[in-house]
Design an enzyme around this catalytic site. Structure first.
Site, PDB file in Angstrom:
ATOM      1  CB  CYS A   1      -0.669  -0.201   1.508  1.00  0.00           C
ATOM      2  SG  CYS A   1      -0.600   1.169   2.356  1.00  0.00           S
TER       3      CYS A   1
ATOM      4  CB  CYS B   1       2.837   1.775   7.633  1.00  0.00           C
ATOM      5  SG  CYS B   1       1.684   2.013   8.033  1.00  0.00           S
TER       6      CYS B   1
ATOM      7  CB  CYS C   1      -5.728   1.431   6.978  1.00  0.00           C
ATOM      8  SG  CYS C   1      -4.335   2.196   7.730  1.00  0.00           S
TER       9      CYS C   1
ATOM     10  CD  GLN D   1       0.762  18.053  15.119  1.00  0.00           C
ATOM     11  OE1 GLN D   1       1.011  17.170  14.870  1.00  0.00           O
ATOM     12  NE2 GLN D   1       1.246  19.890  14.934  1.00  0.00           N
TER      13      GLN D   1
ATOM     14  CE1 TYR E   1       5.223  28.916   7.777  1.00  0.00           C
ATOM     15  CE2 TYR E   1       6.338  29.683   9.444  1.00  0.00           C
ATOM     16  CZ  TYR E   1       5.830  29.064   8.732  1.00  0.00           C
ATOM     17  OH  TYR E   1       6.906  30.063   7.384  1.00  0.00           O
TER      18      TYR E   1
ATOM     19  CG  ASP F   1       3.870  23.616  14.046  1.00  0.00           C
ATOM     20  OD1 ASP F   1       4.800  22.256  13.023  1.00  0.00           O
ATOM     21  OD2 ASP F   1       3.442  22.631  14.476  1.00  0.00           O
TER      22      ASP F   1
ATOM     23  CB  CYS G   1       6.249  17.361  10.581  1.00  0.00           C
ATOM     24  SG  CYS G   1       6.324  18.574   9.332  1.00  0.00           S
TER      25      CYS G   1
HETATM   26  N1  SAH Z   1       0.551  24.529  15.195  1.00  0.00           N
HETATM   27  C1  SAH Z   1      -0.404  23.989  14.535  1.00  0.00           C
HETATM   28  C2  SAH Z   1      -0.072  23.265  12.938  1.00  0.00           C
HETATM   29  C3  SAH Z   1       0.935  23.078  12.600  1.00  0.00           C
HETATM   30  S1  SAH Z   1       0.565  22.172  10.608  1.00  0.00           S
HETATM   31  C4  SAH Z   1      -1.041  22.492  15.105  1.00  0.00           C
HETATM   32  O1  SAH Z   1       0.233  21.549  15.768  1.00  0.00           O
HETATM   33  O2  SAH Z   1      -1.929  21.733  15.301  1.00  0.00           O
HETATM   34  C5  SAH Z   1       1.939  24.066   9.279  1.00  0.00           C
HETATM   35  C6  SAH Z   1       0.426  25.030   9.755  1.00  0.00           C
HETATM   36  O3  SAH Z   1       0.985  26.445   8.709  1.00  0.00           O
HETATM   37  C7  SAH Z   1      -0.826  24.648   8.828  1.00  0.00           C
HETATM   38  O4  SAH Z   1      -1.463  25.140   9.500  1.00  0.00           O
HETATM   39  C8  SAH Z   1      -0.958  25.748   7.253  1.00  0.00           C
HETATM   40  O5  SAH Z   1      -1.492  26.111   6.574  1.00  0.00           O
HETATM   41  C9  SAH Z   1      -0.371  26.934   8.047  1.00  0.00           C
HETATM   42  N2  SAH Z   1       0.715  27.940   7.057  1.00  0.00           N
HETATM   43  C10 SAH Z   1       1.392  26.889   5.666  1.00  0.00           C
HETATM   44  N3  SAH Z   1       2.392  28.034   5.111  1.00  0.00           N
HETATM   45  C11 SAH Z   1       1.881  28.905   5.829  1.00  0.00           C
HETATM   46  C12 SAH Z   1       2.396  30.537   6.201  1.00  0.00           C
HETATM   47  N4  SAH Z   1       3.352  30.961   4.335  1.00  0.00           N
HETATM   48  N5  SAH Z   1       2.074  31.487   6.472  1.00  0.00           N
HETATM   49  C13 SAH Z   1       1.343  31.290   8.070  1.00  0.00           C
HETATM   50  N6  SAH Z   1       1.153  29.605   7.443  1.00  0.00           N
HETATM   51  C14 SAH Z   1       1.110  28.855   7.028  1.00  0.00           C
END
Ligand code: SAH
Length: 442
Positions: free
Chosen positions: A79, A82, A158, A275, A304, A373, A400
């Protein structure tokens, strides 16, 4: 002499590449082989030979590693979802820690030993989000795209998706079969149902147009899965790999998913990021908060921020938090979520993180701590420069993708931020992916 395509060789696996495939050598040439474990002696068949790297597939394990286990998943590795059902979780964690250490040293150029990887307690059925493509193979099927293709490998159980997601997807398929509702076909653009998207107990069908017999779908889903919180349609007519279209229609129940994280309640819109591993997200946020070392007097910038999950957890320990996020639905959620939890010291800005940080700097907003993030591509060099000018005491970088994290840590180093710790956190057991939290200090 180079290894020869289609020929079989006995090799010893010396380690792993960044995708989690085993690394072996034939006459000095590196060969990548998925599905093997360090220390194993394997018979492999060469599939492809490039200038510097050859690719092989496992034929048989001649001497097995003590970490080899029987796969709990029937569709692994077909698949493509994983990478590690053939190895004990312990060895997977060692791979992840090593991988992070490698990029920190090689790409980041840092002389730093990464912390012990934080493993998950639960490695089964941990995902709260599934997006199964739907297609035809005899009857209607859903599952995952085979690696490098859009052929669907059907999967009805899954091992990392939730039981709810697996079960409700089967209910959708039987509804489609019973009423002749056609899966979307990429080649012709014909058909109706493209994806089955499940998040927690929300079911959303991505469709090209409204399917017939929606009332019957609602009735069946409610009857078989009474825990369902919402049934939605999302319209996507475009010829695209982007799964979600813009328009949503709520057929039943709630549009947003409601969940609790680190003691706060969150409403999460279908378009907002959330998440995928709830328990490990709490662990991750706990580490980020600990690293931020807040006393209650600080202003914190959370770039973010998604639906405000980290932001609101930070708000309880800070004087003020400002979250920045580009997706409007997520920002709306974040504002609502602050209210929902009685948090009054959080403010949210909708926009691009690099531009918003620049604007905040021009307005002389000071921040004691900056949390970032970003998605896998990491930060822009401009944003790193602006953060340097805002000059927080500490930066907490949640990532990530260890490779882009390492690249960015190097840039931070050049502007006077020293990386103190890097902690790998396993948010995605059984896959090659690994999350990290890094603490930088001015
Ligand atoms: N800290 C949050 C989201 C992390 S994921 C948590 O833990 O849930 C990364 C996030 O960045 C997403 O929500 C995505 O929509 C946002 N993102 C992506 N590109 C961006 C940009 N250029 N400016 C601001 N946010 C952005």
């Amino acid at each position: 002499m180079q290894p020869v395509k289609n020929q079989e060789y006995d090799v010893e696996i010396s380690g792993y590449n960044s995708d989690g495939a085993g690394v072996a050598r034939i006459n000095g040439q590196v060969v990548f082989v998925p599905g093997v474990i360090r220390g194993e002696i394997c018979k492999i068949k060469i599939l492809k030979v490039n200038k510097n790297i050859a690719y092989g597939k496992l034929v048989s394990v001649e001497k097995a590693s003590p970490f080899r286990i029987e796969s709990a998943c029937e569709v692994f590795p077909k698949c493509g979802g994983c990478d590690f059902w053939h190895m004990a979780y312990e060895e997977e964690l060692r791979f992840k820690e090593e991988q992070v250490q490698n990029v920190i040293t090689r790409i980041g150029g840092l002389d730093l030993k990464v912390e012990t990887v934080v493993g998950a307690k639960n490695t089964f059925h941990y995902r709260n989000k599934a997006q199964f493509p739907v297609g035809k193979s005899g009857g209607c099927v859903c599952g995952f795209y085979r690696t490098h293709s859009h052929d669907i490998v059907p999967c009805d159980d899954c091992k990392i998706q939730s039981h709810f997601a697996n079960a409700v997807a089967q209910t959708v398929l039987s509804w489609m079969s019973d009423y002749g509702i056609e899966p979307y076909e990429e080649k012709t653009g014909k058909g109706v149902v493209r994806h089955i998207y499940v998040r927690n107990t929300m079911l959303c069908l991505i469709v090209t147009k409204k399917p017939a017999m929606c009332d019957e779908l609602i009735a069946r889903v409610k009857e078989k899965h009474p825990e369902t919180s919402g049934i939605l349609l999302n319209y996507n007519k475009e010829n695209t790999n982007v799964i979600l279209g813009k328009t949503l229609e709520t057929l039943y129940g709630e549009t947003d998913v409601i969940d609790t994280l680190c003691g706060n309640v969150f409403a999460i819109a279908p378009h907002a990021f959330y998440q995928v591993n709830h328990d490990q997200a709490e662990t991750l946020y706990g580490i980020a908060i600990e690293k931020a070392k807040l006393t209650g007097d600080e202003t914190v910038l959370d770039l973010y921020c998604g639906a405000g999950t980290i932001t609101l957890a930070l708000a309880r320990h800070a004087k003020k938090v400002i979250g920045v996020e580009i997706i409007p639905q997520a920002v709306e959620n974040a504002r609502e979520n602050a209210k929902l939890n009685g948090i009054e010291n959080a403010e949210f800005i909708c926009g691009d993180a690099t531009k918003a940080a620049e604007t905040l700097k021009e307005r002389n907003v000071r921040a004691d701590v900056v949390v970032v993030d970003p998605p896998r591509k990491g930060l822009t060099p401009d944003l790193i420069k602006t953060i340097g000018e805002i000059a927080p005491k500490r930066v907490v970088y949640v990532s990530c993708d260890p490779a882009t994290l390492a690249r960015d840590l190097k840039l931070f180093e050049e502007i006077g931020y020293e990386t103190k710790t890097v902690t790998p956190v396993d948010m995605f057991p059984r896959t090659r992916h690994c999350e990290c939290v890094a603490l930088l200090s001015k």
